[in-house]
Design an enzyme around this catalytic site. Structure first.
Site, short mmCIF file in Angstrom:
data_model
loop_
_atom_site.label_atom_id
_atom_site.label_comp_id
_atom_site.label_asym_id
_atom_site.label_seq_id
_atom_site.Cartn_x
_atom_site.Cartn_y
_atom_site.Cartn_z
N ARG A 33 -7.32 -34.39 -45.16
CA ARG A 33 -6.57 -33.97 -43.26
C ARG A 33 -5.70 -35.30 -43.68
NH1 ARG A 33 -6.98 -29.23 -39.33
NH2 ARG A 33 -9.20 -29.79 -39.81
N ARG A 37 -10.63 -41.02 -43.01
CA ARG A 37 -11.74 -40.12 -43.41
C ARG A 37 -12.03 -39.45 -44.44
NH1 ARG A 37 -11.96 -35.17 -38.38
NH2 ARG A 37 -10.94 -36.55 -36.99
N SER A 123 -16.19 -17.01 -49.70
CA SER A 123 -17.30 -16.81 -48.85
C SER A 123 -17.75 -14.83 -49.02
CB SER A 123 -16.76 -16.73 -47.60
OG SER A 123 -18.28 -16.35 -47.23
N TYR A 174 -11.23 -14.58 -40.77
CA TYR A 174 -11.72 -15.31 -41.77
C TYR A 174 -12.12 -14.59 -42.60
CZ TYR A 174 -15.64 -18.68 -44.06
OH TYR A 174 -16.07 -19.42 -44.91
N VAL A 176 -11.38 -11.68 -43.56
CA VAL A 176 -10.08 -10.99 -44.43
C VAL A 176 -9.34 -12.12 -44.91
CG1 VAL A 176 -7.54 -10.04 -43.93
CG2 VAL A 176 -9.34 -9.59 -42.65
N SER A 177 -9.45 -13.47 -44.46
CA SER A 177 -8.41 -15.02 -45.77
C SER A 177 -9.26 -14.91 -47.07
CB SER A 177 -8.49 -15.52 -44.87
OG SER A 177 -9.40 -16.20 -44.46
N LYS A 178 -10.50 -14.69 -46.94
CA LYS A 178 -11.52 -14.61 -48.01
C LYS A 178 -11.21 -13.52 -48.67
CE LYS A 178 -13.00 -18.92 -46.78
NZ LYS A 178 -12.87 -19.62 -47.63
#
Ligand code: NDP
Length: 249
Positions: A33, A37, A123, A174, A176-178
């Site tokens: 991002r 970094r 996950s 989280y 549901v996204s996975k």
């Protein structure tokens, strides 16, 4: 030399996965991002290169896709886990973990060589068993990316109007996204079969990172080894793995 592009590689599992692959002689591209970094992280790994890539910024995705890079393995590792649960949390979590990952995959797939691989860092919290019906059956059956996107839209709308539990959705954006990332993995494995690009999902286990928290039982090298095992998986496609072994969707 084998090349892997890893999203979210400036810290946590992404950085350690890059280190483990570099130790095998791979060239790793750290796509992060913040470019500063990415550069700091790349300076700690021999031969690593740094790129800017924000999953929430389509222009950064398009800019990276325009570069003449050839990738053997795309590792979609970047993700967020927000506190709380409401429609805005659901929207943002889906935007980064699912839609951002799909946008990166779509844009960079032409840069992945035929016979290469795409690895989705998912996950166990996205296993179908976390969903109730009818959501579970509908996610399991999703046969196109458009269907997956429609399910994601539906979740956000249902959270906003307070009906998500009736639809079988858990109160974890989280998870549901996975679960939807896993559904995408099954679809994309078929999409890219013609180019012999294997598409698999992997769970690193519960790991002590900023995202996993201090109580997690696994250290970062152990979690990253699970990701590397999926990267090195020679044959399977459309599978879900942990520690090199298939696990249930
Ligand atoms: P961390 O929070 O330590 O690191 C997350 C990484 O993702 C950071 O590099 C972060 O960048 C990056 N990232 C977040 N949002 C964006 C964005 N919009 N664009 C680009 N990069 C972004 O998490 P982990 O290392 O623990 O997680 C890595 C993966 O493993 C994730 O997919 C996570 O869901 C998965 N996972 C982790 C588990 C655990 O127990 N830790 C368990 C199961 C799965 P920045 O530094 O700029 O914020």
């Amino acid at each position: 030399m084998t090349t892997a592009l890893i999203t979210g590689a400036n810290r946590g599992l992404g950085l350690e996965t890059a280190k483990q692959l570099a130790a095998r002689g791979w060239h790793v591209i750290l796509a992060c991002r913040e470019l500063s970094r990415a550069r700091e992280a790349a300076a700690t790994i021999e031969g690593a290169t740094a790129r800017r890539l924000d999953l929430g910024d389509p222009a950064s995705i398009a800019a990276l896709a325009r570069e003449a890079i050839e990738i053997d393995v795309l590792i979609n590792n970047a993700a967020i886990a927000m506190r709380g649960f409401d429609a805005e949390v659901a929207r943002q979590t889906i935007a980064v973990n699912l839609l951002g990952t799909l946008a990166v995959t779509d844009a960079l797939a032409p840069r992945v060589r035929d016979g290469g691989a795409i690895v989705m860092v998912s996950s166990g919290m996205g296993e179908l068993s976390v969903l109730g019906n009818p959501a579970r059956e509908r996610v399991a059956r999703a046969a196109t990316i458009d269907e997956v996107r429609a399910l994601a839209d539906e979740l956000v709308a249902a959270v906003a109007n307070g009906t998500h539990e009736r639809g079988g959705w858990p109160s974890s954006a989280y998870s549901v996204s996975k679960a939807l990332l896993n559904a995408s993995t099954r679809v994309l494995a078929q999409t890219f079969a013609a180019r012999k690009i294997r598409v698999n999902a992997v769970c690193p286990g519960w790991v002590r990172t900023d995202l996993g928290g201090r109580s997690a039982p696994r250290d970062i090298p152990t979690g990253a080894r699970s990701i590397v095992a999926a990267v090195l998986e020679p044959r399977a496609t459309g599978g879900f793995f942990r520690d090199g072994a298939p696990i249930a969707w």
